[in-house]
Scaffold this active site. Structure first.
Site, PDB file in Angstrom:
ATOM      1  N   THR A 219      -2.558   0.152  -4.467  1.00  0.00           N
ATOM      2  CA  THR A 219      -2.983   1.433  -3.913  1.00  0.00           C
ATOM      3  C   THR A 219      -4.400   1.825  -4.312  1.00  0.00           C
ATOM      4  OG1 THR A 219      -2.390   3.798  -3.857  1.00  0.00           O
ATOM      5  CG2 THR A 219      -1.905   2.617  -5.887  1.00  0.00           C
ATOM      6  N   GLY A 220      -4.977   2.696  -3.531  1.00  0.00           N
ATOM      7  CA  GLY A 220      -6.252   3.304  -3.915  1.00  0.00           C
ATOM      8  C   GLY A 220      -6.058   4.447  -4.891  1.00  0.00           C
TER       9      GLY A 220
ATOM     10  N   ASP B  40      -2.409  -0.415   5.926  1.00  0.00           N
ATOM     11  CA  ASP B  40      -2.820   0.246   7.170  1.00  0.00           C
ATOM     12  C   ASP B  40      -4.328   0.463   7.289  1.00  0.00           C
ATOM     13  OD1 ASP B  40      -2.974   3.748   6.682  1.00  0.00           O
ATOM     14  OD2 ASP B  40      -2.724   2.294   5.090  1.00  0.00           O
ATOM     15  N   SER B  41      -5.095   0.216   6.209  1.00  0.00           N
ATOM     16  CA  SER B  41      -6.515   0.578   6.232  1.00  0.00           C
ATOM     17  C   SER B  41      -7.398  -0.574   5.769  1.00  0.00           C
ATOM     18  CB  SER B  41      -6.763   1.803   5.348  1.00  0.00           C
ATOM     19  OG  SER B  41      -6.058   2.924   5.865  1.00  0.00           O
TER      20      SER B  41
ATOM     21  N   ASP C  85       0.862  -1.175   0.000  1.00  0.00           N
ATOM     22  CA  ASP C  85       0.000   0.000   0.000  1.00  0.00           C
ATOM     23  C   ASP C  85       0.907   1.235   0.000  1.00  0.00           C
ATOM     24  OD1 ASP C  85      -2.344   1.679   0.568  1.00  0.00           O
ATOM     25  OD2 ASP C  85      -1.499   1.808   2.590  1.00  0.00           O
ATOM     26  N   MET C  86       0.354   2.364  -0.400  1.00  0.00           N
ATOM     27  CA  MET C  86       1.188   3.571  -0.476  1.00  0.00           C
ATOM     28  C   MET C  86       0.931   4.539   0.677  1.00  0.00           C
ATOM     29  SD  MET C  86       1.325   4.200  -4.596  1.00  0.00           S
ATOM     30  CE  MET C  86       2.229   5.730  -4.381  1.00  0.00           C
ATOM     31  N   ASP C  87      -0.243   5.181   0.692  1.00  0.00           N
ATOM     32  CA  ASP C  87      -0.507   6.202   1.717  1.00  0.00           C
ATOM     33  C   ASP C  87      -0.645   5.558   3.096  1.00  0.00           C
ATOM     34  OD1 ASP C  87      -1.009   8.886   0.180  1.00  0.00           O
ATOM     35  OD2 ASP C  87      -1.978   7.314  -0.997  1.00  0.00           O
TER      36      ASP C  87
ATOM     37  N   ASN D 271      -9.067  -0.958   3.132  1.00  0.00           N
ATOM     38  CA  ASN D 271      -8.908  -1.390   1.741  1.00  0.00           C
ATOM     39  C   ASN D 271      -7.714  -2.332   1.573  1.00  0.00           C
ATOM     40  OD1 ASN D 271      -6.928   0.609   1.992  1.00  0.00           O
ATOM     41  ND2 ASN D 271      -7.387   1.590   0.055  1.00  0.00           N
TER      42      ASN D 271
END
Length: 249
Positions: free
Chosen positions: A45-46, A196-197, A11-13, A199
């Site tokens: 990523t989203g 972290d989330s 994941d990125m953010d 998604n």
């Protein structure tokens, strides 16, 4: 410890990027070492491809990417493998819901990101990938969630405790990473997935090793096989060091 992991799905953010939207030199160095060892590194990523690709470029990655929470899978940078579109009629309903509650919203079409400030009139003519809402009002966010669940045909997650992210039903990062595994000829058991989330939840549950960042939402930490340092403390460097090179605790 199994150090035969072949794919690192990031994941990125809140994960790869620190709060200043930077990949730190320490993290770059360890990702480079992983790639040199033969591990594929996939950004999952989203974000849209356009918003994610500069970071892939910084890391020198030529591997597949999963963008917009799985609505797009890229065989390689700029080479689309699969794109899943939302029903424009549902996007119209989701837009009306945002307007009714007076909250911030955004949506990714195949062309660009649209939001409350640059919304379009020709909703039914565009190709839509994802819709999102942001509000710090828990009550309103819960009402929106219930309305979305009533609509049906939607995959509902978040990328922060204050937002909701909506993709077509069945489209998520886990499905995207499974397709990437197919492209690379490996299995999900050979994947380390980090996030972290919500998604990230499905892919963390399905990967061979699911890792939550120290700053992850509590549900993600509970479902992960391991928890590492936060995104501002080079948690990804720790993932590579511990689980790909078998160093450290």
């Amino acid at each position: 410890m199994n150090t035969d992991y072949r794919l690192l799905a990031l994941d990125m953010d809140g994960t790869l990027l620190n709060d200043e939207q930077i990949i730190t030199p320490e993290t770059v160095a360890w990702i480079t070492r992983a790639v040199e060892k033969g591990v594929h590194v996939c950004l999952s990523t989203g974000r849209s491809f356009q918003n994610a690709y500069p970071y892939a470029e910084q890391l020198g990655l030529k591997t597949p990417m999963v963008t917009v929470n799985g609505s797009e899978v890229w065989r390689a940078p700029h080479e689309i493998y699969r794109r899943s579109l939302m029903d424009p009629a549902l996007v119209e309903q989701m837009h009306a819901l945002a307007v009714r509650h007076g909250i911030w919203f955004w949506a990714y079409s195949t062309e660009r990101v649209h939001n409350r400030e640059n919304w379009v009139n020709d909703i039914l003519e565009k190709e839509w990938l994802k819709f999102g809402y942001y509000t710090e009002d828990d009550g309103i966010r819960h009402q929106v969630l219930l309305a979305l669940e009533d609509m049906g045909g939607l995959e509902i997650t978040n990328s922060s405790p204050y937002n909701l992210e909506i993709n077509p039903l069945g489209i998520n990062k886990a499905a995207g990473i499974q397709e990437v595994c197919g492209l690379l000829g490996i299995g999900m058991s050979q994947v380390i997935a980090v996030g972290d989330s919500l998604n990230d939840l499905a892919v963390i549950q399905q990967a061979g090793l699911g890792v939550a960042m120290g700053n992850a939402q509590e549900t993600v930490k509970q479902e992960a096989d391991a928890v590492v340092a936060g995104n501002n403390e080079d948690g990804i460097a720790e993932v590579v060091r511990r689980f790909i090179f078998g160093n450290g605790e």
